[in-house]
Design a protein around this motif. Structure first.
Motif, mmCIF file in Angstrom:
data_model
loop_
_atom_site.group_PDB
_atom_site.id
_atom_site.type_symbol
_atom_site.label_atom_id
_atom_site.label_comp_id
_atom_site.label_asym_id
_atom_site.label_seq_id
_atom_site.Cartn_x
_atom_site.Cartn_y
_atom_site.Cartn_z
ATOM 1 N N SER A 176 0.903 -1.407 0.053
ATOM 2 C CA SER A 176 -0.191 -0.012 0.092
ATOM 3 C C SER A 176 0.787 1.371 0.060
ATOM 4 O O SER A 176 0.677 2.154 0.811
ATOM 5 N N VAL A 177 1.910 1.351 -0.564
ATOM 6 C CA VAL A 177 2.492 2.623 -1.064
ATOM 7 C C VAL A 177 2.786 2.763 -2.520
ATOM 8 O O VAL A 177 2.292 1.729 -3.427
ATOM 9 N N SER A 178 3.505 3.715 -2.893
ATOM 10 C CA SER A 178 3.555 4.021 -4.191
ATOM 11 C C SER A 178 4.986 3.711 -4.724
ATOM 12 O O SER A 178 5.785 3.651 -4.134
ATOM 13 N N VAL A 179 5.073 3.415 -6.059
ATOM 14 C CA VAL A 179 6.351 3.077 -6.720
ATOM 15 C C VAL A 179 7.368 4.387 -6.476
ATOM 16 O O VAL A 179 8.677 4.052 -6.142
ATOM 17 N N SER A 180 6.841 5.507 -6.805
ATOM 18 C CA SER A 180 7.853 6.677 -6.242
ATOM 19 C C SER A 180 8.406 6.681 -4.945
ATOM 20 O O SER A 180 9.479 7.077 -4.495
ATOM 21 N N GLU A 181 7.487 6.073 -3.920
ATOM 22 C CA GLU A 181 7.898 6.168 -2.497
ATOM 23 C C GLU A 181 8.760 5.173 -2.373
ATOM 24 O O GLU A 181 10.170 5.182 -1.640
ATOM 25 N N LEU A 182 8.676 3.940 -2.897
ATOM 26 C CA LEU A 182 9.753 2.840 -2.667
ATOM 27 C C LEU A 182 11.023 3.271 -3.290
ATOM 28 O O LEU A 182 12.114 3.116 -2.917
ATOM 29 N N SER A 183 11.087 4.061 -4.587
ATOM 30 C CA SER A 183 12.188 4.377 -5.168
ATOM 31 C C SER A 183 13.003 5.490 -4.385
ATOM 32 O O SER A 183 14.286 5.399 -4.308
ATOM 33 N N SER A 184 12.132 6.309 -3.754
ATOM 34 C CA SER A 184 12.995 7.570 -2.869
ATOM 35 C C SER A 184 13.420 6.699 -1.491
ATOM 36 O O SER A 184 14.617 7.188 -1.361
ATOM 37 N N TRP A 185 12.740 5.785 -1.088
ATOM 38 C CA TRP A 185 13.405 5.350 0.371
ATOM 39 C C TRP A 185 14.620 4.494 0.008
ATOM 40 O O TRP A 185 15.415 4.422 0.796
ATOM 41 N N ASN A 186 14.680 3.900 -1.117
ATOM 42 C CA ASN A 186 15.724 2.894 -1.488
ATOM 43 C C ASN A 186 16.883 3.393 -2.247
ATOM 44 O O ASN A 186 17.614 2.838 -2.977
ATOM 45 N N GLY A 187 16.815 4.684 -2.830
ATOM 46 C CA GLY A 187 17.704 5.499 -3.736
ATOM 47 C C GLY A 187 17.639 4.803 -5.183
ATOM 48 O O GLY A 187 18.438 4.639 -5.793
ATOM 49 N N ILE A 188 16.402 4.269 -5.506
ATOM 50 C CA ILE A 188 16.441 3.743 -6.847
ATOM 51 C C ILE A 188 16.290 4.460 -8.083
ATOM 52 O O ILE A 188 15.242 5.377 -7.931
#
Length: 415
Positions: A176-188
């Protein structure tokens, strides 16, 4: 397979002045490369590669130097994806998704039997993350690496370990998160993730959120609008999926962060609006072969894999090379007598015919190597279906390239 990004910079001294040459972004073709794999590597398209290099077809050859960025632009090719190769000190290789023993043996100039012997492998089963010895070296033969443990269904401490087949979109939907949040949290940057990678799935350091309930299958009753999900099946394209959900291709690409039209079997797409699709019955994962061979079944099976990507040494629904495609579809059509061979092997087990019929074989020579080197299945109307650089597709025999490489029509002795 190791790729090389060559940057050429030359400086000459002429009349006490320096003449600098701009860096050019190029790629040196290696055995097994195709325009499709190179385009994916540099985040561009096959069409761009053909235009930049003035190619009339998809044919490329080892050691050929290709431009991978537009001439005269300030934009250079993106960093190449890091691939695990033989380490100069310990001579090992870490298996990636899609690898085969044959491909690894070819890359490291050894035989499959040597790889199997050095690593205690029986059969041809390998899996992502397995570390293989790729030279004889010294010391005892390593025992087969233990099978990787499945990732826990619930992450610990707000993290998730990536498994083979995962995508950022799938993980984001699960938690239940966004792809942009995942990318931001993990530096992707981009969408590249790999098995074994540990991702943060929540902003803080606290406990990770519970996975969201599984999205309803399109085949079940659901609201006419609102967010839905769709799992990509073999043969699907963005165009087909957009028609099912009454949305546009551009919307599908925007909702799922897609930069091109490439889809992967098993990939989960988010659909934010539209109508409920009429889903066909789920395809049997491991269908049993019919009792007897049927040409109609053969052609139907072959066409059902249209768009499946090219994979060197591949002989499964996840990816094919030309001979692996022949083996798979003939087996599904009821021919247990057709074994897994190369194009030359099938050539020697068949005979020429003067009046070809749908289901006959079509052979070509002198494509990526000298002699018989490619084959497909004749479908009628002067067309054939085959697994080429662009994946499984139907091509006309009037195509100037294939016409120049045509050898003849043949039938299997065994059928």
């Amino acid at each position: 397979m190791k790729k090389t990004l060559t940057t050429v910079a030359a400086t000459a001294v002429l009349s006490s002045s320096f003449v600098s040459y701009a860096a050019a972004s190029t790629h040196k073709v290696e055995s097994g490369d195709s325009l499709w794999t190179i385009a994916r590597e540099y985040d561009t398209t096959v069409s761009n590669l053909k235009n930049w290099n003035k190619l009339q077809s998809e044919l490329i050859y080892p050691n050929q130097l290709l431009k991978v960025a537009q001439s005269g632009s300030n934009v250079t090719a993106p960093p190449k994806k890091t691939e695990n190769k033989s380490n100069s000190s310990n001579k090992t290789y870490t298996v990636k998704s899609g690898d085969t023993l044959g491909q690894i043996a070819l890359t490291h100039s050894v035989s499959v039997s040597e790889l199997s012997s050095w690593n205690g492998i029986k059969g041809h089963l390998i899996y992502p993350g397995q570390v293989l010895k790729v030279s004889k070296g010294s010391g005892s033969t390593p025992s087969p690496a233990p099978a990787p443990k499945p990732a826990p269904s619930q992450p610990q401490g707000g993290t998730y370990t990536v498994k083979s087949g995962d995508t950022l979109g799938k993980i984001a939907l699960t938690y239940s998160v966004s792809v942009s949040e995942l990318s931001s949290w993990n530096g992707i940057k981009g969408h590249l993730i790999y098995p074994g990678q540990v991702l943060k799935v929540s902003k803080g350091n606290g406990q990770a959120p519970k996975p969201a309930p599984t999205a309803p299958s399109p085949s079940k009753p659901e609201p006419e609008s609102g967010q839905q999900s769709y799992t990509v099946r073999s043969g699907d394209t963005l165009s087909h999926i957009s028609m099912k959900f009454d949305v546009s291709v551009a919307e599908l690409k925007s909702w799922n962060g897609l930069k091109n039209d490439f889809l992967r079997v098993g990939q989960i797409l988010q659909v934010k609006s539209g109508k409920k699709p009429v889903a066909p019955p789920p395809k049997q994962e491991t269908p049993k072969a019919p009792a007897s061979f049927s040409v109609d079944t053969l052609l139907s099976e072959a066409k059902s894999h249209m768009g499946t990507p090219y994979v060197w040494g591949g002989s499964s629904a996840g990816g094919f090379d030309c001979s692996g495609f022949i083996y798979y579809v003939f087996k599904q059509a009821g021919s247990d007598s057709v074994k897994r061979l190369s194009s030359e092997g099938y050539y020697s087990r068949s005979y020429y015919v003067n009046n070809p019929q749908p289901g006959d074989l079509v052979f070509f020579e002198n494509t990526y190597k000298k002699g018989i080197s490619h084959l497909g299945i004749y479908v009628g109307n002067n067309q054939f279906i085959h697994a080429g650089d662009n994946g499984v597709e139907i091509t006309s025999l009037d195509n100037s390239y294939w016409k120049s490489k045509f050898d003849g029509f043949k039938k299997f002795y065994e059928l």
